[in-house]
Write a protein that holds these residues in place. Structure first.
Motif, PDB file in Angstrom:
ATOM      1  N   ALA A   1       2.425  89.279  65.766  1.00 11.77           N
ATOM      2  CA  ALA A   1       3.778  89.556  65.266  1.00 11.77           C
ATOM      3  C   ALA A   1       3.731  90.546  64.108  1.00 11.77           C
ATOM      4  CB  ALA A   1       4.454  88.257  64.814  1.00 11.77           C
ATOM      5  N   GLY A   2       2.719  90.408  63.248  1.00 11.90           N
ATOM      6  CA  GLY A   2       2.589  91.307  62.111  1.00 11.90           C
ATOM      7  C   GLY A   2       2.358  92.747  62.524  1.00 11.90           C
ATOM      8  N   VAL A   3       1.750  92.939  63.699  1.00 11.12           N
ATOM      9  CA  VAL A   3       1.495  94.290  64.198  1.00 11.12           C
ATOM     10  C   VAL A   3       2.698  94.833  64.967  1.00 11.12           C
ATOM     11  CG1 VAL A   3       0.096  95.633  65.815  1.00 11.12           C
ATOM     12  CG2 VAL A   3      -1.004  93.993  64.294  1.00 11.12           C
ATOM     13  N   LEU A   4       3.341  93.981  65.755  1.00 10.18           N
ATOM     14  CA  LEU A   4       4.374  94.445  66.681  1.00 10.18           C
ATOM     15  C   LEU A   4       5.740  94.672  66.044  1.00 10.18           C
ATOM     16  CD1 LEU A   4       3.709  92.257  69.863  1.00 10.18           C
ATOM     17  CD2 LEU A   4       3.154  94.654  69.526  1.00 10.18           C
ATOM     18  N   PHE A   5       6.074  93.905  64.990  1.00 13.07           N
ATOM     19  CA  PHE A   5       7.442  93.912  64.497  1.00 13.07           C
ATOM     20  C   PHE A   5       7.537  94.391  63.047  1.00 13.07           C
ATOM     21  CE2 PHE A   5       7.054  90.475  67.665  1.00 13.07           C
ATOM     22  CZ  PHE A   5       7.927  90.964  68.619  1.00 13.07           C
ATOM     23  N   PRO A   6       8.702  94.898  62.656  1.00 11.06           N
ATOM     24  CA  PRO A   6       8.918  95.285  61.256  1.00 11.06           C
ATOM     25  C   PRO A   6       8.731  94.094  60.320  1.00 11.06           C
ATOM     26  CG  PRO A   6      10.681  96.116  62.659  1.00 11.06           C
ATOM     27  CD  PRO A   6       9.877  95.182  63.492  1.00 11.06           C
ATOM     28  N   ALA A   7       8.225  94.351  59.121  1.00  8.07           N
ATOM     29  CA  ALA A   7       7.921  93.270  58.174  1.00  8.07           C
ATOM     30  C   ALA A   7       9.137  92.411  57.869  1.00  8.07           C
ATOM     31  CB  ALA A   7       7.364  93.864  56.882  1.00  8.07           C
ATOM     32  N   SER A   8      10.329  93.014  57.852  1.00  7.98           N
ATOM     33  CA  SER A   8      11.530  92.269  57.462  1.00  7.98           C
ATOM     34  C   SER A   8      11.935  91.206  58.469  1.00  7.98           C
ATOM     35  CB  SER A   8      12.700  93.240  57.257  1.00  7.98           C
ATOM     36  OG  SER A   8      12.958  93.965  58.449  1.00  7.98           O
ATOM     37  N   VAL A   9      11.458  91.303  59.735  1.00 10.75           N
ATOM     38  CA  VAL A   9      11.859  90.309  60.741  1.00 10.75           C
ATOM     39  C   VAL A   9      10.729  89.360  61.115  1.00 10.75           C
ATOM     40  CG1 VAL A   9      13.554  91.908  61.717  1.00 10.75           C
ATOM     41  CG2 VAL A   9      11.296  91.733  62.766  1.00 10.75           C
ATOM     42  N   VAL A  10       9.500  89.622  60.653  1.00 10.17           N
ATOM     43  CA  VAL A  10       8.367  88.786  61.062  1.00 10.17           C
ATOM     44  C   VAL A  10       8.535  87.344  60.583  1.00 10.17           C
ATOM     45  CG1 VAL A  10       5.885  88.387  60.780  1.00 10.17           C
ATOM     46  CG2 VAL A  10       6.724  90.676  61.258  1.00 10.17           C
TER      47      VAL A  10
ATOM     48  N   MET B   1      16.237  84.364  65.597  1.00  5.59           N
ATOM     49  CA  MET B   1      15.671  83.077  66.029  1.00  5.59           C
ATOM     50  C   MET B   1      15.463  83.058  67.537  1.00  5.59           C
ATOM     51  SD  MET B   1      17.318  79.859  64.002  1.00  5.59           S
ATOM     52  CE  MET B   1      17.033  79.582  62.269  1.00  5.59           C
ATOM     53  N   ARG B   2      16.447  83.585  68.272  1.00 11.91           N
ATOM     54  CA  ARG B   2      16.303  83.634  69.731  1.00 11.91           C
ATOM     55  C   ARG B   2      15.126  84.534  70.111  1.00 11.91           C
ATOM     56  NH1 ARG B   2      21.957  84.450  69.497  1.00 11.91           N
ATOM     57  NH2 ARG B   2      21.717  86.584  70.303  1.00 11.91           N
ATOM     58  N   ALA B   3      14.979  85.640  69.387  1.00  9.02           N
ATOM     59  CA  ALA B   3      13.840  86.525  69.625  1.00  9.02           C
ATOM     60  C   ALA B   3      12.525  85.805  69.318  1.00  9.02           C
ATOM     61  CB  ALA B   3      13.962  87.786  68.771  1.00  9.02           C
ATOM     62  N   GLY B   4      12.530  84.997  68.257  1.00  5.67           N
ATOM     63  CA  GLY B   4      11.336  84.223  67.905  1.00  5.67           C
ATOM     64  C   GLY B   4      10.963  83.219  68.976  1.00  5.67           C
ATOM     65  N   LEU B   5      11.971  82.595  69.583  1.00  8.06           N
ATOM     66  CA  LEU B   5      11.709  81.657  70.677  1.00  8.06           C
ATOM     67  C   LEU B   5      11.099  82.379  71.872  1.00  8.06           C
ATOM     68  CD1 LEU B   5      14.941  79.464  70.509  1.00  8.06           C
ATOM     69  CD2 LEU B   5      12.596  78.647  70.172  1.00  8.06           C
ATOM     70  N   LEU B   6      11.626  83.563  72.179  1.00  7.57           N
ATOM     71  CA  LEU B   6      11.072  84.331  73.297  1.00  7.57           C
ATOM     72  C   LEU B   6       9.654  84.778  72.979  1.00  7.57           C
ATOM     73  CD1 LEU B   6      11.327  85.678  76.024  1.00  7.57           C
ATOM     74  CD2 LEU B   6      12.529  87.581  74.929  1.00  7.57           C
ATOM     75  N   PHE B   7       9.425  85.258  71.762  1.00  4.42           N
ATOM     76  CA  PHE B   7       8.082  85.681  71.364  1.00  4.42           C
ATOM     77  C   PHE B   7       7.091  84.521  71.461  1.00  4.42           C
ATOM     78  CE2 PHE B   7       4.936  86.168  67.871  1.00  4.42           C
ATOM     79  CZ  PHE B   7       4.240  87.250  68.395  1.00  4.42           C
ATOM     80  N   LEU B   8       7.505  83.353  71.025  1.00  4.36           N
ATOM     81  CA  LEU B   8       6.672  82.149  71.110  1.00  4.36           C
ATOM     82  C   LEU B   8       6.190  81.920  72.536  1.00  4.36           C
ATOM     83  CD1 LEU B   8       5.833  79.080  70.615  1.00  4.36           C
ATOM     84  CD2 LEU B   8       8.255  78.562  70.790  1.00  4.36           C
TER      85      LEU B   8
ATOM     86  N   ALA C   1       8.695  89.506  52.727  1.00  2.00           N
ATOM     87  CA  ALA C   1       9.603  90.572  53.171  1.00  2.00           C
ATOM     88  C   ALA C   1      10.923  89.985  53.659  1.00  2.00           C
ATOM     89  CB  ALA C   1       8.939  91.390  54.286  1.00  2.00           C
ATOM     90  N   ALA C   2      10.845  88.849  54.372  1.00  2.00           N
ATOM     91  CA  ALA C   2      12.065  88.238  54.904  1.00  2.00           C
ATOM     92  C   ALA C   2      12.938  87.665  53.786  1.00  2.00           C
ATOM     93  CB  ALA C   2      11.695  87.134  55.891  1.00  2.00           C
ATOM     94  N   VAL C   3      12.299  87.066  52.775  1.00  6.92           N
ATOM     95  CA  VAL C   3      13.060  86.500  51.650  1.00  6.92           C
ATOM     96  C   VAL C   3      13.744  87.605  50.861  1.00  6.92           C
ATOM     97  CG1 VAL C   3      12.828  85.301  49.429  1.00  6.92           C
ATOM     98  CG2 VAL C   3      11.695  84.387  51.459  1.00  6.92           C
ATOM     99  N   VAL C   4      13.031  88.707  50.646  1.00  9.71           N
ATOM    100  CA  VAL C   4      13.631  89.847  49.940  1.00  9.71           C
ATOM    101  C   VAL C   4      14.852  90.359  50.706  1.00  9.71           C
ATOM    102  CG1 VAL C   4      13.251  92.250  49.262  1.00  9.71           C
ATOM    103  CG2 VAL C   4      11.498  90.527  48.784  1.00  9.71           C
ATOM    104  N   GLU C   5      14.800  90.243  52.062  1.00  5.16           N
ATOM    105  CA  GLU C   5      15.928  90.679  52.895  1.00  5.16           C
ATOM    106  C   GLU C   5      17.025  89.620  52.989  1.00  5.16           C
ATOM    107  OE1 GLU C   5      16.519  93.583  54.600  1.00  5.16           O
ATOM    108  OE2 GLU C   5      14.831  94.443  53.512  1.00  5.16           O
ATOM    109  N   GLY C   6      16.828  88.459  52.316  1.00  6.86           N
ATOM    110  CA  GLY C   6      17.858  87.422  52.298  1.00  6.86           C
ATOM    111  C   GLY C   6      17.759  86.404  53.404  1.00  6.86           C
TER     112      GLY C   6
END
Length: 329
Positions: free
Chosen positions: A281-290, A97-104, A215-220
């Motif tokens: 985000a879809g290009v830069l980060f792994p699918a599980s964290v997007v 979440m903190r990474a998401g705030l920075l990415f935003l 992908a994120a839901v599959v990862e829990g």
């Protein structure tokens, strides 16, 4: 009606529907691979169309009105990231979440809503077109660079890789450049079918969001995130929006900008682009964290629409009152 539509953004409702769909029926196995491939095609198409839409004149005009444009770019790509870095100190939020705030905070400004709000507020619409377009253009280059510099260490280590850099070139920059170079031949078609191509844009983003959250839901995802964390995240987004709105208001007056230009600075400088942020985000980060990574962006997007719609209505009424006074003299 148009103002209500800006606040109750139908596209955001569709985005939420994609999150719900991914939560209830996530793509996995062969289905996930098909969805991922379709999302990749959507990203390429999205940036190809961005390149085809942007005229060369708009790019060159970005160098004019330098004080306003530098202030907007400084807010978007310097002041905003400082807020994102400050948010990294909120230990109660998960690292993603903190990474998401920075990415935003590293994303470019929006184009359509910035121009629409400027028009409602009786601001300088021509300057808003140039400033927002120039910000979006630079964001294609600057956002990945800022992500590599600011998110390549600490809690986000490992998210940026050589594969990500290749993705930036092949899925973002190359389609954009090709689309722009082909503009003399396809620009007329793009202009005539703007509504239809806008639907293609949005469908691509919806597909990317479904792929990311699947992908994120599959990862829990929903098992790792509490309601208290979501509430805190929303509160942080509100605080960031208030700070940047106040900052742009003060900066506009400190620079001595005319009222019409100060409005452009506030609306273009305070916004972050969902349309650019999701595919980047879809290009830069792994699918599980997007999925969790773009959650702050989705929250902030709706908050900025509501806040800026209210401000635009206030400024518009204020401007109309000043015009009436001038006519009465």
């Amino acid at each position: 009606m148009s103002r209500l539509r800006l606040i109750l953004d139908p596209f955001l409702l569709l985005l939420i529907a994609m999150v719900v769909l991914a939560s209830l029926a996530p793509a996995h196995g062969r289905g996930a691979r098909v969805v991922d491939m379709a999302a990749d095609v959507g990203i390429v198409l999205l940036f190809f169309l961005h390149g085809a839409k942007l005229s060369r004149e708009a790019i060159w005009n970005g160098a004019r009105a330098w004080k306003l444009h530098l202030a907007t770019l400084g807010t978007t790509f310097a002041a905003f990231p400082l807020l994102g870095l400050a948010a990294q100190q909120i230990g109660a939020l998960p690292a993603t979440m903190r990474a998401g705030l920075l990415f935003l905070t590293l994303l470019p400004s929006t184009v359509q809503s910035s121009i629409a709000f400027t028009a409602i507020a009786r601001g300088n619409v021509a300057a808003a077109v140039v400033s927002a377009s120039f910000s979006n253009l630079l964001g294609i280059f600057l956002t990945p660079v800022l992500v590599a510099l600011l998110m390549g260490s600490g809690g986000t280590a490992g998210m940026i890789s050589l594969h990500s850099i290749e993705g930036i070139v092949l899925q973002l920059l190359l389609p954009f450049v090709v689309g722009h170079l082909l503009r003399p031949w396809i620009g007329g078609f793009v202009g005539r079918h703007r509504t239809m191509l806008g639907r293609v844009d949005r469908t691509s983003i919806l597909l990317i969001v479904y792929s990311a959250f699947s992908a994120a839901v599959v990862e829990g995802l929903w098992h790792k995130m509490s309601r208290a964390e979501l509430a805190l995240l929303a509160g942080v987004c509100v605080a960031m929006l208030v700070v940047v709105l106040l900052f742009t208001w003060v900066l506009g007056r400190a620079l001595g900008l005319a009222r019409e230009d100060a409005i452009v600075l506030q609306f273009c400088g305070s916004k972050k682009s969902l349309a650019s942020g999701v595919p980047i985000a879809g290009v830069l980060f792994p699918a599980s964290v997007v999925g969790p990574l773009i959650l702050p962006l989705m929250l902030f997007h709706q908050m900025q629409l509501i806040a800026c719609a209210l401000l635009a209505r206030h400024y518009g009424a204020e401007g109309e009152g000043e015009t009436m006074k001038e006519m009465a003299k």
